[in-house]
Write an enzyme that holds these catalytic residues in place. Structure first.
Site, short mmCIF file in Angstrom:
data_model
loop_
_atom_site.label_atom_id
_atom_site.label_comp_id
_atom_site.label_asym_id
_atom_site.label_seq_id
_atom_site.Cartn_x
_atom_site.Cartn_y
_atom_site.Cartn_z
N LYS A 29 0.84 -1.13 0.18
CA LYS A 29 0.06 0.13 -0.56
C LYS A 29 0.78 1.31 -0.07
CE LYS A 29 -4.10 -1.75 2.69
NZ LYS A 29 -5.25 -1.70 3.41
N ASP A 72 -9.82 3.24 2.91
CA ASP A 72 -10.01 2.23 3.98
C ASP A 72 -10.15 3.43 4.63
OD1 ASP A 72 -9.03 -0.34 3.28
OD2 ASP A 72 -7.30 0.48 3.69
P1 NAP Z 1 1.03 -3.34 9.17
O1 NAP Z 1 0.75 -2.12 8.46
O2 NAP Z 1 1.47 -4.12 8.90
O3 NAP Z 1 0.27 -2.84 11.06
C1 NAP Z 1 0.83 -4.02 12.30
C2 NAP Z 1 0.17 -2.73 13.52
O4 NAP Z 1 0.29 -3.63 14.96
C3 NAP Z 1 2.08 -2.47 14.15
O5 NAP Z 1 1.52 -0.96 14.65
C4 NAP Z 1 2.04 -3.17 14.70
O6 NAP Z 1 2.97 -3.39 15.72
C5 NAP Z 1 0.84 -4.22 15.26
N1 NAP Z 1 0.68 -5.84 15.29
C6 NAP Z 1 1.62 -6.59 14.91
N2 NAP Z 1 1.90 -7.98 15.78
C7 NAP Z 1 1.38 -7.19 16.97
C8 NAP Z 1 0.63 -7.92 17.68
N3 NAP Z 1 1.48 -8.93 18.48
N4 NAP Z 1 0.73 -7.41 19.53
C9 NAP Z 1 0.72 -5.97 19.66
N5 NAP Z 1 0.36 -4.97 17.90
C10 NAP Z 1 0.82 -6.00 17.37
O7 NAP Z 1 -0.80 -4.00 9.26
P2 NAP Z 1 -2.23 -3.06 8.65
O8 NAP Z 1 -2.52 -2.93 7.07
O9 NAP Z 1 -1.78 -1.56 9.60
O10 NAP Z 1 -3.29 -3.97 8.69
C11 NAP Z 1 -4.14 -4.43 10.25
C12 NAP Z 1 -5.31 -5.36 10.61
O11 NAP Z 1 -6.36 -4.05 9.83
C13 NAP Z 1 -5.01 -6.70 9.15
O12 NAP Z 1 -5.86 -7.39 10.14
C14 NAP Z 1 -5.70 -5.94 8.47
O13 NAP Z 1 -7.00 -7.48 8.12
C15 NAP Z 1 -6.95 -4.97 9.06
N6 NAP Z 1 -7.22 -3.92 7.52
C16 NAP Z 1 -9.12 -4.09 7.54
C17 NAP Z 1 -9.30 -3.66 6.71
C18 NAP Z 1 -11.11 -3.89 6.69
O14 NAP Z 1 -11.43 -3.62 5.47
N7 NAP Z 1 -11.48 -4.23 7.89
C19 NAP Z 1 -8.85 -3.34 5.66
C20 NAP Z 1 -7.39 -2.37 5.46
C21 NAP Z 1 -7.05 -2.97 7.12
P3 NAP Z 1 4.38 -2.86 16.22
O15 NAP Z 1 4.68 -1.14 15.19
O16 NAP Z 1 5.18 -2.63 17.09
O17 NAP Z 1 4.89 -3.62 15.17
#
Ligand code: NAP
Length: 287
Positions: free
Chosen positions: A80, A117
């Site tokens: 993204k 989003d």
């Molecule tokens: P990302 O950029 O990889 O960010 C993930 C975040 O989660 C980071 O801040 C990370 O913290 C934290 N994290 C990961 N594992 C963790 C753990 N075990 N404990 C605590 N914190 C943790 O991912 P993203 O693109 O933001 O997506 C995140 C989620 O949103 C996914 O599940 C995705 O499917 C969902 N999403 C849903 C939609 C929808 O339409 N419903 C749209 C977009 C995304 P650190 O900074 O410490 O690594």
């Protein structure tokens, strides 16, 4: 770029050959976007096909969009942000969020980037509560969190960020002008609504919650951006604690519907799209 510009720039759908739309990311196999988009085009009477495509690098996606005359693309994890330098134009909101989840390949062959989003989260949340003047505790500081914080600020809400990694959370908080706390401080935080944007709760961490149940009584509403599973461990715990819960399905449906609007200039059947997604998730739950 204003929303009405999107409809002005919307592509004209022709009867034949079918318009091609695609999802690019890695992995993509789990996504319900092909199911939801294809069902919507059929219902709308649009001759189009939406497929998913796993790529190793962002420029592979760009090459495919150009070579195969793909009219619109969804972009997901982990491209993204990485896709932005390859685009001819990026909508202001996507630039501020720092992520593009939607590409329009316009009639002049230009690639235009958008982020739907944030509109998805706003519309998904506002099915249950009015954002204005409410406080939101956001778990995570990744791409989804940035869209969530942007959307809440646009609608007059007050976000606060909690993250596992301090530097990342602090940088994001500084950028958006909101407070930051380490995730371990969650039990001391009070807000109207808690929103999980971490992947904790979906495979391979299904069955886990990002926070302890004790902290949930500090919130009236609890939302999870995860839509598969429909009821994450966090939402189950929140229900038990007496909170009103909101799944990620609304956000998913609305971000996809906004993509269809950008690509076709037409309003998609959102309730029908939700029904299709819920049916599939219900079938999976029962497996
Ligand atoms: P990302 O950029 O990889 O960010 C993930 C975040 O989660 C980071 O801040 C990370 O913290 C934290 N994290 C990961 N594992 C963790 C753990 N075990 N404990 C605590 N914190 C943790 O991912 P993203 O693109 O933001 O997506 C995140 C989620 O949103 C996914 O599940 C995705 O499917 C969902 N999403 C849903 C939609 C929808 O339409 N419903 C749209 C977009 C995304 P650190 O900074 O410490 O690594």
């Amino acid at each position: 770029m204003m929303p009405d510009e999107r409809s002005r720039s919307a592509i004209t759908m022709k009867e034949s050959p079918p318009a091609i739309f695609a999802l690019f990311g890695n992995p993509v196999g789990h996504s319900l976007s092909p199911l939801m988009h294809n069902a919507a085009y059929k219902k709308m009477g649009i001759n189009a096909s939406y497929c998913s495509c796993c790529v190793e690098r962002p420029h592979e996606a760009i090459e495919k969009i150009k070579k195969r005359s793909i009219r619109g693309a969804s972009v997901t994890i982990p491209f993204k942000t990485a896709v932005i330098p390859y685009l001819d134009e990026v909508q202001d909101s996507a630039r501020t969020i720092g992520a593009v989840n939607t590409i329009l390949h316009d009639d002049k062959g230009r690639l235009r980037g958008y982020n739907t989003d944030w509109i998805g989260i706003v519309l998904g949340l506002e099915e249950s509560l009015k954002i204005q003047d409410k406080t939101f505790a956001i778990l995570g500081a990744g791409g989804a969190a940035r869209a969530v914080v942007f959307g809440i600020l646009q609608k007059g809400g007050t976000p606060l960020i909690l993250n596992r990694t301090t530097t990342r959370g602090e940088e994001m908080a500084l950028e958006f002008g909101c407070p930051f706390h380490h995730l371990s401080e969650i039990e001391a935080i009070r807000a109207d609504c808690l929103i999980n944007t971490t992947p904790v709760g979906m495979a391979p961490e299904e069955g886990k919650s990002p926070i302890a149940t004790e902290a949930l009584t500090n919130f009236r509403w609890v939302m999870d951006c995860i839509y598969n599973p429909l009821k994450t461990r966090l939402l189950q715990d929140a229900e038990g604690a007496g909170c009103t819960t909101i799944s990620g399905v609304g956000m998913f449906v609305h971000q996809g519907a906004e993509q269809i609007k950008i690509w076709t200039g037409k309003e998609p059947p959102r309730d029908f799209m939700r029904q299709v997604v819920l049916e599939r998730l219900g079938a999976q739950d029962g497996d």
